[in-house]
Scaffold this active site. Structure first.
Site, mmCIF file in Angstrom:
data_model
loop_
_atom_site.group_PDB
_atom_site.id
_atom_site.type_symbol
_atom_site.label_atom_id
_atom_site.label_comp_id
_atom_site.label_asym_id
_atom_site.label_seq_id
_atom_site.Cartn_x
_atom_site.Cartn_y
_atom_site.Cartn_z
ATOM 1 C CG ASP A 17 -2.055 0.964 1.126
ATOM 2 O OD1 ASP A 17 -2.392 1.366 -0.008
ATOM 3 O OD2 ASP A 17 -2.628 1.335 2.162
ATOM 4 N N GLY A 18 0.337 2.320 -0.610
ATOM 5 C CA GLY A 18 0.995 3.623 -0.550
ATOM 6 C C GLY A 18 1.528 4.141 -1.870
ATOM 7 C CG ASN A 20 -2.695 6.159 -6.058
ATOM 8 O OD1 ASN A 20 -2.077 6.105 -7.125
ATOM 9 N ND2 ASN A 20 -3.887 5.604 -5.903
ATOM 10 C CB SER A 63 -12.939 -8.036 -4.297
ATOM 11 O OG SER A 63 -12.425 -9.344 -4.218
ATOM 12 C CG ASN A 65 -7.813 -2.311 -5.375
ATOM 13 O OD1 ASN A 65 -6.824 -3.020 -5.214
ATOM 14 N ND2 ASN A 65 -8.119 -1.337 -4.527
#
Length: 248
Positions: A17-18, A20, A63, A65
């Site tokens: 994660d991270g 963006n 799912s 996303n």
């Protein structure tokens, strides 16, 4: 850091994660964070194999996303295709089995075929297993497993009284791999986000503020160190765990 492979987690899962937020932090264009994040995976995979981790499972696309902006979904699918094409020769070189979990029905036929070919070409490799979760959700996984078992009962291949935790574990995704020992989430959020809910029932959790494109093998080693410092009791008391260590 040199640690006996026997002491390390056998199955590591990572919520990457991270991306963006990394792009915003570095004033990059939209999508560039995902491109940067894609490049981080290779050294992590190689390091896990080097130290003796037997299974690495990464969360590439959930799912949920599918609800992201279409341009981002399209980019993620393109990067996934690039990743698979890049990983196949690497998997062959390092003798790593590559597999995918998730609902493939929403993926393009071309991507589904590419995934299948990658799995077939690396199916015999046993040094390590790299699993990429795509269009995956833990609740979907559990529901699919329940559906499979219900069908077996309906067809009278098993009796309803045979349905227990062990049987369920055999049919859930990655049922042939060790359960998750260490689950890492980058990016600063403290939640599982519907990832490997069954498989991570007794996983040690490691959360870090580090954004995925900035995650390094050094921090992975730190996570291993944290894992080694945890007492895994599996419902027992500390005294029982210590006594078992003495006896063994």
């Amino acid at each position: 850091m040199t640690i006996s492979a026997e002491l390390l987690p056998q199955h590591v899962a990572i919520i990457m994660d991270g991306n963006n937020r990394f792009a915003k932090k570095k004033h990059l264009q939209k999508g560039d964070g995902h491109r940067e994040g894609k490049n981080v995976l290779d050294p992590i995979v190689e390091h896990c194999r080097k130290v003796g981790v037997k299974a690495l499972t990464v969360y590439a696309f959930s799912s949920e996303n599918w609800n992201r902006p279409q341009y981002e979904v399209d980019l993620l699918m393109k990067l996934l295709e690039e990743t698979i094409n890049e990983q196949i020769p690497r998997m062959i070189k390092f003798q790593i089995g590559l597999r995918f979990i998730g609902d493939r029905s929403r993926l393009t036929p071309e991507l589904q075929q590419l995934m299948l070919q990658a799995e077939q070409r690396t199916a015999t490799f046993t040094e390590m297993t790299l699993t990429i979760a795509v269009s995956y959700g833990g609740m979907w996984d559990i529901a699919q497993t329940a559906k499979t078992i219900a069908q077996l009962v309906k067809e009278q291949k098993i009796d309803v009284d045979q349905v227990d935790v062990d049987l369920f574990a055999q049919h859930v995704s990655l049922g042939d791999l060790p359960p998750v020992d260490l689950l890492i989430r980058t990016g600063g959020d403290y939640r599982l986000s519907n990832f490997l809910l069954w498989q991570s029932a007794y996983a040690e959790l490691y959360f870090t503020e580090t954004l995925w494109p900035e995650f390094t093998t050094e921090e992975l080693d730190h996570a291993f160190g944290v894992f080694l410092g945890r007492e895994r009791r599996f419902g027992k008391t500390s005294e029982q765990v210590q006594q078992e260590k003495i006896e063994n």
